[in-house]
Design a protein around this motif. Structure first.
Motif, mmCIF file in Angstrom:
data_model
loop_
_atom_site.group_PDB
_atom_site.id
_atom_site.type_symbol
_atom_site.label_atom_id
_atom_site.label_comp_id
_atom_site.label_asym_id
_atom_site.label_seq_id
_atom_site.Cartn_x
_atom_site.Cartn_y
_atom_site.Cartn_z
ATOM 1 N N LEU A 123 -7.857 4.826 8.740
ATOM 2 C CA LEU A 123 -8.641 5.067 9.282
ATOM 3 C C LEU A 123 -9.016 3.456 10.336
ATOM 4 O O LEU A 123 -9.465 3.610 11.486
ATOM 5 C CB LEU A 123 -9.607 4.937 8.321
ATOM 6 C CG LEU A 123 -11.515 5.383 9.035
ATOM 7 C CD1 LEU A 123 -10.753 6.364 10.125
ATOM 8 C CD2 LEU A 123 -12.401 5.678 7.918
ATOM 9 N N PHE A 170 -6.651 11.986 0.486
ATOM 10 C CA PHE A 170 -7.448 11.047 0.963
ATOM 11 C C PHE A 170 -7.216 9.394 1.193
ATOM 12 O O PHE A 170 -8.281 8.695 1.974
ATOM 13 C CB PHE A 170 -8.368 10.812 -0.633
ATOM 14 C CG PHE A 170 -9.882 9.879 -0.540
ATOM 15 C CD1 PHE A 170 -10.686 10.168 0.539
ATOM 16 C CD2 PHE A 170 -10.237 9.209 -1.559
ATOM 17 C CE1 PHE A 170 -12.120 9.712 0.526
ATOM 18 C CE2 PHE A 170 -10.861 8.570 -1.187
ATOM 19 C CZ PHE A 170 -12.071 8.128 0.002
ATOM 20 N N PHE A 171 -6.642 8.381 0.435
ATOM 21 C CA PHE A 171 -6.511 7.340 -0.051
ATOM 22 C C PHE A 171 -5.849 7.101 1.584
ATOM 23 O O PHE A 171 -6.008 5.945 2.179
ATOM 24 C CB PHE A 171 -5.590 6.930 -0.684
ATOM 25 C CG PHE A 171 -6.878 6.812 -2.344
ATOM 26 C CD1 PHE A 171 -7.758 6.510 -2.254
ATOM 27 C CD2 PHE A 171 -6.330 7.556 -3.245
ATOM 28 C CE1 PHE A 171 -8.107 5.842 -3.415
ATOM 29 C CE2 PHE A 171 -6.997 7.578 -4.633
ATOM 30 C CZ PHE A 171 -8.196 6.535 -4.519
ATOM 31 N N ARG A 172 -4.613 7.863 1.862
ATOM 32 C CA ARG A 172 -3.636 7.781 3.072
ATOM 33 C C ARG A 172 -4.350 7.750 4.148
ATOM 34 O O ARG A 172 -5.002 6.726 4.538
ATOM 35 C CB ARG A 172 -2.345 8.247 3.069
ATOM 36 C CG ARG A 172 -1.889 8.927 3.891
ATOM 37 C CD ARG A 172 -1.033 9.775 3.926
ATOM 38 N NE ARG A 172 0.264 10.500 2.638
ATOM 39 C CZ ARG A 172 0.556 11.368 2.546
ATOM 40 N NH1 ARG A 172 0.861 11.722 4.044
ATOM 41 N NH2 ARG A 172 1.035 11.447 1.758
ATOM 42 N N GLY A 173 -5.786 8.874 4.388
ATOM 43 C CA GLY A 173 -6.437 8.942 5.665
ATOM 44 C C GLY A 173 -7.390 7.274 5.223
ATOM 45 O O GLY A 173 -7.400 6.882 6.493
ATOM 46 N N LEU A 174 -8.018 6.986 3.898
ATOM 47 C CA LEU A 174 -9.293 6.167 4.424
ATOM 48 C C LEU A 174 -8.454 4.378 4.821
ATOM 49 O O LEU A 174 -8.854 3.996 5.592
ATOM 50 C CB LEU A 174 -9.380 5.967 2.641
ATOM 51 C CG LEU A 174 -10.611 4.835 2.460
ATOM 52 C CD1 LEU A 174 -11.653 5.032 3.760
ATOM 53 C CD2 LEU A 174 -10.699 4.415 0.960
ATOM 54 N N PHE A 175 -6.611 4.330 4.597
ATOM 55 C CA PHE A 175 -6.629 3.530 4.197
ATOM 56 C C PHE A 175 -5.655 3.793 6.483
ATOM 57 O O PHE A 175 -5.628 2.691 6.340
ATOM 58 C CB PHE A 175 -4.922 2.676 3.308
ATOM 59 C CG PHE A 175 -5.321 2.451 2.339
ATOM 60 C CD1 PHE A 175 -6.346 1.562 1.919
ATOM 61 C CD2 PHE A 175 -4.712 3.343 1.274
ATOM 62 C CE1 PHE A 175 -6.929 1.305 0.180
ATOM 63 C CE2 PHE A 175 -4.838 2.972 -0.172
ATOM 64 C CZ PHE A 175 -5.807 1.852 -0.590
ATOM 65 N N THR A 192 -9.713 3.290 14.711
ATOM 66 C CA THR A 192 -10.384 2.303 15.063
ATOM 67 C C THR A 192 -10.602 1.177 16.533
ATOM 68 O O THR A 192 -9.536 0.140 16.289
ATOM 69 C CB THR A 192 -11.153 1.550 13.944
ATOM 70 O OG1 THR A 192 -11.798 2.344 12.535
ATOM 71 C CG2 THR A 192 -13.140 0.487 14.560
ATOM 72 N N THR A 199 0.982 -1.627 0.036
ATOM 73 C CA THR A 199 -0.082 0.066 -0.260
ATOM 74 C C THR A 199 1.105 1.062 0.176
ATOM 75 O O THR A 199 0.572 1.950 -1.007
ATOM 76 C CB THR A 199 -1.030 -0.458 1.589
ATOM 77 O OG1 THR A 199 -1.753 -0.581 1.184
ATOM 78 C CG2 THR A 199 -2.144 0.986 1.169
ATOM 79 N N GLY A 237 -2.551 -0.137 8.760
ATOM 80 C CA GLY A 237 -1.758 1.257 8.451
ATOM 81 C C GLY A 237 -0.940 2.051 8.818
ATOM 82 O O GLY A 237 -0.766 2.995 8.625
#
Length: 272
Positions: free
Chosen positions: A92, A85-90, A96, A72, A151
Motif C-alpha cells: 500500500l 492481506f499482508f501482501r496488499g498491506l505492505f 501512495t 518481508t 513494496g
C-alpha cells in the motif's frame, strides 16, 4: 510500444544530449558551446556537493530498502494465514503519493509534537531534530523513502522466492542443511538475477531522488539534503539554464549506467 518508446524515451534523451552542448535560454535563443557546460560542471563546487549527497543517500537507501523488501518477502513466502492481506498491506505505501508520504513523515519527525519524538519523550529520550541535523537528515529521508518504496521490490522478490524449485530445497534438507544454510547457499544464489533487478531499479530511484527532499527539507539544512536532481531542477527551472541542466542530466545518466554495470558484474552473473 516501440514507437512510443522512441518518441517518449529515445527522442527526449537525444534532444537533451544536444541541448547539453548548447547555451539554451527560455526565450528560445541558443548558441552552440560544445563541451562548455561539462567544463562548468567540473569547476562547480555545488555540483560535486550534490553528487556527494546523492551518493551517500544511495548508499543508505538501497541496502535499507532491499533488506526490508527481502526480509518481508521471506516472511510472506512462509506465511500461509492471510498472505494476500499482508501482501496488499505492505504494498500500500508504494501506491501512495510521494508528496503525501513525505508530508506524513515530516510530521512524524517534527521536533515539538512529532509522533517519533513524542514516543522518545515517553521513554525519557530526545527530542531529536531528525530533519534539522546535518548528520541525521539523509538517514531520516532514506528511512521514509524505504517505507514508501520497498513494496514493489518486495513483490518482485516474493515472485523470485516462489520460483525457486522445491526439489532443490528438499535436497538441501536431506543433506542436513539448516534454515540459514538453505537460504544462504541455495535460495540466494538462485535469487541472484531477481536481486540484481531489484538493486538496479532501487539504485536508479535513489540517484533520482528529489520529491522527498523538496517537500521535507527543501535541500537543507545547509544543503545536506541537496541532491543532484535538486541541482538539476534549480539549474533548469529556477535559473532557466536549460543547456547546463541537460548536462547535469546526462552526467546523472552516465553515473547510473556505470553503477548498474558494476552491480551487473558483482551480483547479476548467471548461476550454473
Amino acid at each position: 510500444m516501440l514507437v512510443l518508446f522512441l518518441v517518449f524515451r529515445i527522442g527526449p534523451t537525444l534532444g537533451a544530449a544536444f541541448l547539453s552542448l548548447t547555451d539554451y535560454r527560455l526565450s528560445g535563443d541558443w548558441a552552440f558551446v560544445g563541451a562548455g557546460n561539462y567544463a562548468r560542471l567540473l569547476d562547480d563546487r555545488l555540483f560535486w556537493e550534490a553528487l556527494g549527497v546523492t551518493a551517500l543517500y544511495t548508499a543508505l537507501y538501497v541496502p535499507m530498502t532491499v533488506a526490508l523488501a527481502l526480509g518481508t518477502a521471506v516472511l510472506l513466502h512462509r506465511t500461509l494465514w492471510l498472505r494476500g492481506f499482508f501482501r496488499g498491506l505492505f504494498f500500500l505505501p508504494y501506491v501512495t503519493s510521494i508528496v503525501l508520504a513525505a508530508v506524513i513523515w515530516k510530521w512524524i519527525y517534527e521536533v515539538e509534537d512529532g509522533l517519533l519524538n513524542t514516543a522518545l519523550g515517553g521513554l525519557g529520550l530526545g527530542p531529536v531534530d531528525f530533519l534539522g541535523s546535518e548528520s541525521l537528515v539523509l538517514p531520516s529521508i532514506a528511512a521514509a523513502s524505504a517505507w514508501k518504496g520497498f513494496g514493489y521490490s518486495m513483490l518482485i522478490l516474493l515472485a523470485g522466492l516462489q520460483s525457486v524449485p522445491r526439489e532443490v530445497t528438499e535436497a538441501a534438507v536431506i543433506d542436513g542443511a539448516n534454515t540459514w544454510q538453505r537460504f544462504r547457499w541455495v535460495t540466494l544464489p538462485l535469487l541472484r538475477p531477481v536481486l540484481f533487478f531489484v538493486l538496479v531499479i532501487e539504485a536508479i530511484g535513489a540517484f533520482q531522488v528529489f520529491d522527498a527532499m523538496y517537500v521535507m527539507t527543501a535541500g537543507g539544512p545547509v544543503r545536506a539534503s541537496y541532491s543532484l536532481v535538486y541541482f538539476l531542477y534549480d539549474a533548469g527551472f529556477k535559473f532557466f539554464d536549460f543547456g547546463y541542466a541537460c548536462a547535469v542530466g546526462l552526467v546523472l545518466f552516465l553515473v547510473v549506467l556505470v553503477f548498474s554495470l558494476i552491480q551487473r558484474r558483482l551480483v547479476g552473473r548467471e548461476v550454473d
